[in-house]
Design a protein around this motif. Sequence first.
Motif, PDB file in Angstrom:
ATOM      1  N   PRO A 100       0.834  -1.215   0.000  1.00  0.00           N
ATOM      2  CA  PRO A 100       0.000   0.000   0.000  1.00  0.00           C
ATOM      3  C   PRO A 100       0.865   1.260   0.000  1.00  0.00           C
ATOM      4  O   PRO A 100       2.008   1.224   0.449  1.00  0.00           O
ATOM      5  N   PHE A 101       0.318   2.344  -0.486  1.00  0.00           N
ATOM      6  CA  PHE A 101       1.088   3.578  -0.603  1.00  0.00           C
ATOM      7  C   PHE A 101       0.183   4.759  -0.285  1.00  0.00           C
ATOM      8  O   PHE A 101      -1.044   4.650  -0.277  1.00  0.00           O
ATOM      9  N   SER A 102       0.813   5.904  -0.024  1.00  0.00           N
ATOM     10  CA  SER A 102       0.070   7.148   0.204  1.00  0.00           C
ATOM     11  C   SER A 102      -0.091   7.871  -1.127  1.00  0.00           C
ATOM     12  O   SER A 102       0.900   8.152  -1.810  1.00  0.00           O
ATOM     13  N   PRO A 103      -1.329   8.190  -1.542  1.00  0.00           N
ATOM     14  CA  PRO A 103      -1.516   8.945  -2.789  1.00  0.00           C
ATOM     15  C   PRO A 103      -0.776  10.281  -2.785  1.00  0.00           C
ATOM     16  O   PRO A 103      -0.269  10.713  -3.815  1.00  0.00           O
ATOM     17  N   LYS A 104      -0.710  10.930  -1.622  1.00  0.00           N
ATOM     18  CA  LYS A 104       0.014  12.197  -1.530  1.00  0.00           C
ATOM     19  C   LYS A 104       1.488  11.999  -1.846  1.00  0.00           C
ATOM     20  O   LYS A 104       2.104  12.811  -2.559  1.00  0.00           O
ATOM     21  N   VAL A 105       2.067  10.936  -1.309  1.00  0.00           N
ATOM     22  CA  VAL A 105       3.476  10.651  -1.558  1.00  0.00           C
ATOM     23  C   VAL A 105       3.682  10.300  -3.031  1.00  0.00           C
ATOM     24  O   VAL A 105       4.670  10.702  -3.650  1.00  0.00           O
ATOM     25  N   LEU A 106       2.729   9.566  -3.616  1.00  0.00           N
ATOM     26  CA  LEU A 106       2.840   9.204  -5.033  1.00  0.00           C
ATOM     27  C   LEU A 106       2.835  10.454  -5.909  1.00  0.00           C
ATOM     28  O   LEU A 106       3.624  10.563  -6.861  1.00  0.00           O
ATOM     29  N   VAL A 107       1.966  11.407  -5.605  1.00  0.00           N
ATOM     30  CA  VAL A 107       1.927  12.665  -6.363  1.00  0.00           C
ATOM     31  C   VAL A 107       3.255  13.403  -6.211  1.00  0.00           C
ATOM     32  O   VAL A 107       3.814  13.921  -7.181  1.00  0.00           O
ATOM     33  N   ALA A 108       3.783  13.436  -4.977  1.00  0.00           N
ATOM     34  CA  ALA A 108       5.050  14.127  -4.736  1.00  0.00           C
ATOM     35  C   ALA A 108       6.198  13.465  -5.501  1.00  0.00           C
ATOM     36  O   ALA A 108       7.050  14.146  -6.085  1.00  0.00           O
ATOM     37  N   ARG A 109       6.208  12.134  -5.535  1.00  0.00           N
ATOM     38  CA  ARG A 109       7.265  11.427  -6.268  1.00  0.00           C
ATOM     39  C   ARG A 109       7.129  11.655  -7.765  1.00  0.00           C
ATOM     40  O   ARG A 109       8.124  11.781  -8.479  1.00  0.00           O
ATOM     41  N   ALA A 110       5.887  11.710  -8.239  1.00  0.00           N
ATOM     42  CA  ALA A 110       5.656  11.979  -9.665  1.00  0.00           C
ATOM     43  C   ALA A 110       6.161  13.373 -10.035  1.00  0.00           C
ATOM     44  O   ALA A 110       6.826  13.552 -11.061  1.00  0.00           O
ATOM     45  N   ASN A 111       5.852  14.362  -9.198  1.00  0.00           N
ATOM     46  CA  ASN A 111       6.308  15.724  -9.474  1.00  0.00           C
ATOM     47  C   ASN A 111       7.828  15.819  -9.442  1.00  0.00           C
ATOM     48  O   ASN A 111       8.446  16.493 -10.279  1.00  0.00           O
ATOM     49  N   ALA A 112       8.437  15.135  -8.472  1.00  0.00           N
ATOM     50  CA  ALA A 112       9.902  15.147  -8.382  1.00  0.00           C
ATOM     51  C   ALA A 112      10.529  14.469  -9.595  1.00  0.00           C
ATOM     52  O   ALA A 112      11.531  14.945 -10.139  1.00  0.00           O
ATOM     53  N   LEU A 113       9.929  13.363 -10.039  1.00  0.00           N
ATOM     54  CA  LEU A 113      10.441  12.658 -11.215  1.00  0.00           C
ATOM     55  C   LEU A 113      10.341  13.544 -12.450  1.00  0.00           C
ATOM     56  O   LEU A 113      11.270  13.604 -13.273  1.00  0.00           O
ATOM     57  N   MET A 114       9.225  14.255 -12.604  1.00  0.00           N
ATOM     58  CA  MET A 114       9.058  15.121 -13.764  1.00  0.00           C
ATOM     59  C   MET A 114      10.109  16.231 -13.780  1.00  0.00           C
ATOM     60  O   MET A 114      10.645  16.578 -14.834  1.00  0.00           O
ATOM     61  N   LYS A 115      10.421  16.787 -12.617  1.00  0.00           N
ATOM     62  CA  LYS A 115      11.450  17.832 -12.559  1.00  0.00           C
ATOM     63  C   LYS A 115      12.808  17.286 -12.973  1.00  0.00           C
ATOM     64  O   LYS A 115      13.552  17.938 -13.715  1.00  0.00           O
ATOM     65  N   ARG A 116      13.135  16.078 -12.502  1.00  0.00           N
ATOM     66  CA  ARG A 116      14.425  15.486 -12.865  1.00  0.00           C
ATOM     67  C   ARG A 116      14.483  15.176 -14.347  1.00  0.00           C
ATOM     68  O   ARG A 116      15.479  15.450 -15.018  1.00  0.00           O
ATOM     69  N   VAL A 117      13.397  14.600 -14.867  1.00  0.00           N
ATOM     70  CA  VAL A 117      13.387  14.188 -16.272  1.00  0.00           C
ATOM     71  C   VAL A 117      13.422  15.397 -17.201  1.00  0.00           C
ATOM     72  O   VAL A 117      14.179  15.424 -18.171  1.00  0.00           O
ATOM     73  N   GLU A 118      12.622  16.408 -16.903  1.00  0.00           N
ATOM     74  CA  GLU A 118      12.612  17.595 -17.752  1.00  0.00           C
ATOM     75  C   GLU A 118      13.958  18.291 -17.733  1.00  0.00           C
ATOM     76  O   GLU A 118      14.455  18.754 -18.756  1.00  0.00           O
ATOM     77  N   GLY A 119      14.581  18.326 -16.560  1.00  0.00           N
ATOM     78  CA  GLY A 119      15.911  18.906 -16.484  1.00  0.00           C
ATOM     79  C   GLY A 119      16.923  18.108 -17.267  1.00  0.00           C
ATOM     80  O   GLY A 119      17.782  18.646 -17.953  1.00  0.00           O
ATOM     81  N   GLY A 120      16.791  16.774 -17.235  1.00  0.00           N
ATOM     82  CA  GLY A 120      17.743  15.927 -17.933  1.00  0.00           C
ATOM     83  C   GLY A 120      17.609  15.995 -19.431  1.00  0.00           C
ATOM     84  O   GLY A 120      18.564  15.742 -20.164  1.00  0.00           O
ATOM     85  N   HIS A 121      16.421  16.329 -19.942  1.00  0.00           N
ATOM     86  CA  HIS A 121      16.212  16.365 -21.386  1.00  0.00           C
ATOM     87  C   HIS A 121      16.755  17.645 -22.019  1.00  0.00           C
ATOM     88  O   HIS A 121      16.930  17.709 -23.220  1.00  0.00           O
ATOM     89  N   LEU A 122      16.991  18.705 -21.210  1.00  0.00           N
ATOM     90  CA  LEU A 122      17.409  19.977 -21.773  1.00  0.00           C
ATOM     91  C   LEU A 122      18.850  20.264 -21.371  1.00  0.00           C
ATOM     92  O   LEU A 122      19.256  20.008 -20.244  1.00  0.00           O
ATOM     93  N   PRO A 123      19.660  20.819 -22.261  1.00  0.00           N
ATOM     94  CA  PRO A 123      21.075  21.000 -22.005  1.00  0.00           C
ATOM     95  C   PRO A 123      21.392  21.742 -20.722  1.00  0.00           C
ATOM     96  O   PRO A 123      22.302  21.372 -20.013  1.00  0.00           O
ATOM     97  N   ASP A 124      20.692  22.832 -20.405  1.00  0.00           N
ATOM     98  CA  ASP A 124      20.980  23.564 -19.173  1.00  0.00           C
ATOM     99  C   ASP A 124      19.751  23.622 -18.277  1.00  0.00           C
ATOM    100  O   ASP A 124      19.587  24.531 -17.490  1.00  0.00           O
TER     101      ASP A 124
END
Length: 226
Positions: free
Chosen positions: A103-127
């Motif tokens: 089982p998981f916390s939906p709030k934590v899942l949303v937070a992990r999703a947002n953190a993942l998106m920030k990392r991925v978007e940053g990784g896709h762009l040169p700076d």
Amino acid sequence: MKKKLLLVEDEIRIRELVSDYFIQNGWEVCEADNGQDALLWFSSQLPDLIILDIMMPRLNGFEVCREIRRQSAIPIILLTAKSADDDKIYGFEAGADDYVTKPFSPKVLVARANALMKRVEGGHLPDSSSLKFGAAVFNTSAHRLEIGGAEVELAPKEYELLWLLIRNKGIAVSRDTILSRVWGIEFDGDSRVVDSHIKKLRSKLGAESRCIRTVVGTGYMFEEEP
């Protein structure tokens, strides 16, 4: 522009709970309850993130993850009741970016999703904020396009349209998908508005408009020339 989540989960109560939390946090959500439908939704909706249950009918999560990874680098979070290290390793080898155990916390899942998106978007762009193609520099943090050092003014919809195509580089984006992602699902106009904005965008891009390719019978694709 709202980020879009493809939520793939065969347990309806979990799917509804997770969907509600993401919608409350500003996401747009589309849902599937089996692996085959997940692949169809992925192709037609071009989500920004996929949360994917492993134990599902008609293709399990590992199979879906591997198939999507052949086509796209879209971030994927696997969602499962299994916690064994071997299962996690198998998931990462299939191409998953993160792994959440029930089982998981939906709030934590949303937070992990947002953190993942920030990392991925940053990784896709040169700076982490700008992307270059030809003589053009597209800056996502400043909402600014420069060509040859000179700023090119983009209308809000032109900016969103160009950013959608760039994020999905190499993928043919249908006119219907563009309408849904840029103008919103409530928009009641027709696809000619997409063609009109593409024409204006190409005019402003000048020589760099060659990166926006027309896909006959489908829509448009961003594709940098080698």
